[in-house]
Design an enzyme around this catalytic site. Structure first.
Site: not given
Length: 469
Positions: A82, A99, A197
């Site tokens: 993403f 990020k 995840d």
């Protein structure tokens, strides 16, 4: 700006975390004086203790742009599903990881909200620390602690120049840290956190190669009593997904345990979760390879050859067995992360593995339809008939015995088997027979009896006359 993002920003401003420590609304120091200071001695006074809560704060887009050198490619640390991660140097000299969420990613905004709402409230030595965030001019940015030794997958591949071949002790230490982090998320937080995840690229290493679990974009909060969350989209990375997710679509703590088991097998064998050299539809999973070696009693042959035998064979075998134990096809047979953490610390014995990989059928139980409030069934009427003599026939008041109170008799009266006292509540007549009906029936019965008697007498009188003739 969505309402959820506006709520997060307002909440951060209310906590006073929008400024740097030391500026207005950002710091408060309190001097604590020892007992000797009451005597006038300067040596007894303790130093000022900083009681400021340094939590996540809101950064400006201009500040992060300058820190990353206009998000230069030279500062790029890696790319994700993403967005991208850049290395940044703030004005005070501290190094952070920034990020940047992709602009055209709707899932990226949900990931941004999940990261800010979940990781900002938890603290653990093996979890990456969120420094703050930025939502300005349509840009979504997250600021983390910088991890100089990169991610675990790069370390296993030998891409990190500092340590190309991690030894047994380092691998064992990394797995122990990740197990402690997951145990904290599953059982020690106020609400259970499902990471969903867990994989080597989401395990970051600091300057001392201590592991820090990162990337909470797919994480979910659930109650400890729920233990699972129904999902409409299978979230995670192929190769690390528990087999029941594709069948029943329910993520739970046991699905995180399965992902940790795959991570353990990768660290022990030095292989990828999926063999990408094969076609995608024929990719052989690492879990199946290790299960096959276990069935053939050659489990130790799966050890990473890069270790060059510098490991205890018994401990390596036990570690591979623990990885298979976490990857058991039956979710109920997988251990909780608290047991795995205890195994790494105290080396408690593991349950025996089955000799072959079990075959499990996953059944999705549809939700039961809501129960309607149906009317109660009508009670069946009792058998019609004359009332029992013991209960229907009452003597005149003058026949009451005088030896008892109110003239009533203490001798129990016989109870007819058809008495309502012996009938079940379901078979009792809901409508009792009225006295008028009982009287009418009695009169008709007496009338029929009188008619029958008179007919009989007349026939008896006529019979001698017939005989006389």
């Amino acid at each position: 700006m969505t309402s959820a993002l506006r709520f997060l920003c307002c909440g951060a401003k209310c906590l006073g975390s929008s400024g740097k420590p030391g500026k207005e609304g950002g710091s408060s120091k309190k001097a604590i004086t020892g007992s000797k200071s009451k005597r006038g001695s300067g040596a007894g006074a303790q130093k000022a203790v900083d009681t400021t809560f340094y939590g996540p704060r809101i950064f400006t887009y201009k500040e992060l742009t300058a820190a990353t050198k206009q998000f230069s490619a030279d500062e790029l640390l890696g790319r994700g599903a993403f967005g991208s991660v850049f290395k940044g140097t703030l004005s005070d000299g501290s190094i952070v990881a920034v990020k940047q969420i992709a602009h055209d990613s709707n899932q990226g905004e949900r990931e941004f909200l999940a990261e800010v709402s979940i990781i900002s409230r938890i603290r653990h030595r093996n979890l990456v620390q969120l420094q703050g965030w930025c939502h300005e001019k349509g840009n979504l940015l997250l600021v983390y602690d910088y991890m100089p030794n990169g991610s675990l997958d790069k370390l296993l591949e030998g891409a990190n120049g500092a340590e190309k071949n991690p030894g047994w002790d380092m691998r064992h230490s990394v797995l122990r840290g990740v197990a402690c982090a997951l145990s904290y998320l599953h059982e020690e937080c106020q609400q259970c956190v499902l990471h969903r995840d867990v994989k080597p690229s989401n395990v970051l290493l600091d300057e001392n190669f201590n592991p820090h679990l990162a990337d909470f974009g797919l994480a979910r909060l659930i109650h400890h009593t729920t233990d699972n969350v129904q999902t409409t989209i299978i979230a995670g990375t192929r190769g690390y997904l528990a087999p029941e997710l594709s069948q029943v679509g329910k993520a739970s703590t046991k699905s995180d345990v399965f992902s940790f088991g795959v991570l353990t097998l990768e660290v022990a064998t030095g292989r990828k979760a999926l063999d990408k050299s094969q076609p995608e539809n024929q990719a052989v999973s690492l879990v199946d390879q290790v299960w096959r070696a276990h069935e053939q009693h050659v489990l130790l042959s799966m050890a990473d050859p890069k270790l060059e035998g510098a490991h205890d064979p018994e401990k390596m075998t036990t570690l591979l067995q623990m990885g298979l134990f976490c990857c058991h096809p039956d979710p109920e047979a997988r251990p909780p992360m608290s047991f795995i953490r205890q195994w790494f610390i105290q080396e408690v014995p593991l349950p025996a593995l089955p000799p072959v990989k079990p075959r499990v059928t996953y059944v999705l139980t549809p939700p039961s339809p809501p129960k309607l409030a149906l009317p109660a069934p009508e009670a069946k009427l009792a058998i019609e008939g004359p009332p029992p003599k013991a209960l229907a026939i009452e003597g005149p008041p003058s026949e009451k015995k005088a030896g008892t109170p109110n003239g009533t008799s203490t001798t129990p009266s016989p109870i007819d088997p058809r008495s309502p006292a012996l009938r079940s509540p379901a078979t009792r007549s809901p409508l009792p027979r009225s006295p008028a009906t009982s009287t009418t029936t009695s009169r008709e019965h007496d009338k029929s009896t009188t008619t029958s008697t008179s007919t009989s007498s007349q026939s008896e009188q006529n019979q001698p006359q017939a005989n006389g003739k």
